[in-house]
Design a protein around this motif. Structure first.
Motif, short mmCIF file in Angstrom:
data_model
loop_
_atom_site.label_atom_id
_atom_site.label_comp_id
_atom_site.label_asym_id
_atom_site.label_seq_id
_atom_site.Cartn_x
_atom_site.Cartn_y
_atom_site.Cartn_z
N ASN A 1 0.86 -1.17 -0.02
CA ASN A 1 -0.13 -0.02 0.01
C ASN A 1 0.90 1.26 0.00
O ASN A 1 1.45 1.59 1.09
CB ASN A 1 -0.86 -0.01 1.26
N GLU A 2 1.13 1.92 -1.14
CA GLU A 2 1.95 2.84 -1.15
C GLU A 2 1.61 4.16 -0.57
O GLU A 2 2.61 4.85 -0.08
CB GLU A 2 2.15 3.25 -2.73
N LYS A 3 0.37 4.33 -0.41
CA LYS A 3 -0.02 5.45 0.46
C LYS A 3 0.16 5.31 1.62
O LYS A 3 0.67 6.32 2.51
CB LYS A 3 -1.59 5.63 0.11
N TYR A 4 0.11 4.14 2.44
CA TYR A 4 0.27 3.96 3.57
C TYR A 4 1.78 3.92 3.90
O TYR A 4 2.15 4.46 4.97
CB TYR A 4 -0.21 2.27 4.05
N SER B 1 4.31 5.69 2.40
CA SER B 1 4.73 6.75 2.10
C SER B 1 4.71 7.57 3.44
O SER B 1 5.21 8.67 3.63
CB SER B 1 3.96 7.52 1.13
N ILE B 2 3.59 7.36 4.36
CA ILE B 2 3.34 7.87 5.69
C ILE B 2 4.41 7.15 6.54
O ILE B 2 5.03 7.92 7.48
CB ILE B 2 1.96 8.01 6.12
N ASN C 1 7.97 7.89 6.70
CA ASN C 1 8.02 9.44 6.73
C ASN C 1 8.84 9.82 8.21
O ASN C 1 8.03 9.62 9.05
CB ASN C 1 6.70 10.07 6.33
#
Length: 326
Positions: free
Chosen positions: A63-66, A68-69, A72
């Motif tokens: 899950n790229e959105k997950y 990326s957070i 971070n």
């Protein structure tokens, strides 16, 4: 000839307007990009904590959105591999070690410049069949335990701010949990695990006992306190206690409860952390429940910020929260 021509053209080039501009017009300076809002990790450090972190499971890595957070460093400056470093994955067959799942989390967090809490050397759960069905004596099982800690600690040498050495060894009433370790080795298995961890982990690694249900002063948290006192008397290494902080809306401890529980351990010179913070609610939720959930997250975090020896907070899994650091 070419050099002479180029020199002759220099005054014309210098006098020409820059592309997209015209003489006689005023061009205001371009606005600067808006400053990036500080993330939870940034705010935690500003409030005096070492970190605000998150646990990451391998099933979420696609899950790229997950990710990326989660990776971070501004948002989460510490990461825990929620499952990838547990025994069933690390040593699925006796003396056959597989670090693939752990590496997927550890390597990505290193690339992101994040700290790591490593989790966990010894637990009663997620053990491979070869271990739980083996015909062990106290001596042979201690040998298996030492070998496992030695190999995993050596592989992740220098990678971990802290290790959860023993996880969930106590029942709610303060008695020791009945499992393979207690049944075959006896109560001393806990101190053996800590001695092995100190022997094989890199210098400076913090060694933690980690458990749930100890976020209040109760039979369980007092039993952990007694364990710590005994360890200190006999010079068995232990540096911290992790309060897992798995909470539920409507049945979560108060800010004052968490402070009181931490002080059972910080008064003895240990550091503490909220290591697996989540606040569950029934779905579908409603505004009142969600506001209560946010308040519990904030109060738990404030209890760590206000405790001098509480070093950080780790949220567990795919939970989101709204937090305020004073």
């Amino acid at each position: 000839m070419k050099a002479t021509l180029a020199l002759a053209l220099l005054p014309l080039i210098a006098a020409s307007p820059t592309p997209g501009t015209y003489p006689g017009f005023y061009y205001p300076p371009r606005p600067k990009p808006a400053a990036r809002a500080p993330g939870l990790g940034d705010l935690a450090k500003k409030a005096g904590l070492k970190y605000f972190g998150t646990a990451i499971d391998n099933v979420a890595l696609d899950n790229e959105k997950y990710t990326s957070i989660a990776f971070n460093r501004s948002e989460f400056n510490q990461v825990t591999a929620s499952n990838g470093q547990k025994w069933v994955h690390i040593e699925p067959k006796r003396n056959v070690f597989n670090y693939t799942l752990g590496d997927q989390i550890v390597d990505a967090s290193k690339d992101a410049g994040q700290m790591r809490r490593c989790h966990t050397f010894l637990w009663h759960n997620q053990l491979p069949d070869w271990l739980t069905t083996g015909n062990w004596t106290k001596t042979t099982l201690l040998g298996v335990l030492e070998n496992h800690i030695k190999r995993e600690a050596d592989y992740y040498y220098g990678d971990c701010y802290a290790w959860d050495v023993v996880n969930e060894a106590f029942n709610d009433d303060g008695t020791l949990r009945k499992d393979i370790w207690l049944d075959i080795i006896g109560p001393s298995y806990i101190e053996h695990a800590f001695r092995f961890a100190r022997k094989y982990t890199s210098p400076g690694t913090k060694l933690y006992y980690n458990d749930y249900g100890i976020e209040r002063v109760n039979n369980k948290s007092r039993a952990v306190q007694a364990l710590v006192k005994d360890f200190q008397t006999r010079k068995i290494p232990i540096d911290g206690v992790g309060l897992q902080a798995h909470f539920t809306v409507g049945r979560s401890p108060l800010y004052s409860d968490i402070r009181g529980a931490q002080q059972l351990f910080t008064a003895l010179g240990l550091e503490t952390a909220l290591t697996e913070l989540d606040v569950r609610l029934e779905v579908p939720g409603n505004k009142t429940a969600e506001e209560t959930q946010a308040r519990v997250y904030a109060d738990a975090t404030r209890a760590c910020v206000d405790e001098k020896r509480c070093v950080g907070v780790t949220v567990w899994g795919k939970y989101t929260c709204s937090l305020y650091f004073d």
